[in-house]
Design a protein around this motif. Structure first.
Motif: not given
Length: 296
Positions: A203-225
């Motif tokens: 599992d990884v966190s993206i700006n403190e939002g957790v993304l579990p293994a096996g799911q894809m995150a598509v970033l909402n905003q054009a900013e560094p994370v």
């Protein structure tokens, strides 16, 4: 606000061989030029077992095969015969049309073993949809490696973190394989308008939002994370600039105009594509007369 859209996979079992599809999805059809994203395996094959993706056609895209375990033997209608192993890249440009097969090599089929990898499709820009087909292979040793504390990246295609892959791309994009130690972190810059993150394991966190293994995150905003591994993690980074218009997908065909897909159907139905040397089988159009057994 959650910094990303989470995409859950659609999973299929192809007889002991699991495939999880992330793109296209109802939540997101494309991420940059990526119109298709399949996670194959991990699978354990016994002696005499393996994958057999019979010859099938493509148009309007480039297929990108990347493995973490095992090997696949690629054959295509250009006469290419190439074994791909973990860390290598097979990049096949379909353009106006190509046919290929993917099978477990004979030696691994005899012994059995594990296989895990990714099959992605990259849409071609409109002005290159009908280009000549091509195939290139890049061994793992030729790809740039980017090191950070607790983080190791292999740049498969495109440009990122000041490096450029030798794999020639038709559009502005990036595709990176990442290994992270637990607790390690790095900043993913906003160099591209569309960015996706897919943890195969851990599992990884993206700006403190957790993304579990096996799911894809598509970033909402054009900013560094900031990405941080909550456990040892293996993930893929992908994306690029938005495509130059909508893309239609039907079976193994990608096109900016549905008419191109209809023409490709007729060509395949009537034997108008080139054949693959050394192959006698093929996958018919869906429903004509047997359903395809391809994962792609």
């Amino acid at each position: 606000m959650q910094p990303f859209i989470a995409i859950a996979p659609h999973e299929r079992d192809l007889g002991g061989f699991s495939v999880r599809r992330l793109l296209p999805s109802a939540a997101r059809r494309m991420v940059g030029p990526f119109v298709f994203f399949d996670h194959m395996g991990p699978a354990e094959f016994g002696p005499g077992q393996g994958i057999d993706v019979r010859p099938h056609p493509h148009i309007g895209l480039a297929t990108v095969t990347y493995l973490f375990e095992g090997a696949i033997e690629h054959r295509d209608s250009l006469g290419s015969l190439q074994r791909i192993t973990a860390g290598d890249v097979n990049w096949m440009t379909a353009g106006r049309g190509i046919v290929h097969s993917e099978r477990t090599p004979a030696d691994l089929r005899a012994s059995g073993g594990r296989m895990q990898g990714l099959q992605t499709w990259v849409a071609l820009p409109r002005d290159q949809e009908h280009c000549d087909p091509a195939f290139v292979h890049h061994p793992a040793a030729t790809l740039p490696v980017i090191e950070m504390p607790g983080v190791s990246m292999r740049l498969i295609a495109g440009s990122a973190f000041g490096q450029t892959s030798p794999v020639q791309c038709a559009s502005s994009m990036f595709y990176i394989a990442v290994e992270m130690e637990a607790g390690a972190s790095f900043v993913l810059p906003d160099a591209y308008a569309e960015r996706g993150i897919y943890p195969l394991s851990g599992d990884v966190s993206i700006n403190e939002g957790v993304l579990p293994a096996g799911q894809m995150a598509v970033l909402n905003q054009a900013e560094p994370v900031t990405l941080q591994a909550l456990s040892p993690a293996r993930l893929m980074l992908l994306g690029g600039e938005p495509m130059d218009g909508e893309r239609f997908l039907w079976w193994n065909f990608v096109a900016s105009d549905r008419a191109f897909i209809e023409e490709a159907k007729e060509r395949w139905r009537n034997g108008g594509f080139d054949t693959v040397p050394g192959e006698t089988e093929f996958i018919p159009l869906p429903g004509e007369p047997k359903p395809p057994e391809s994962f792609s």
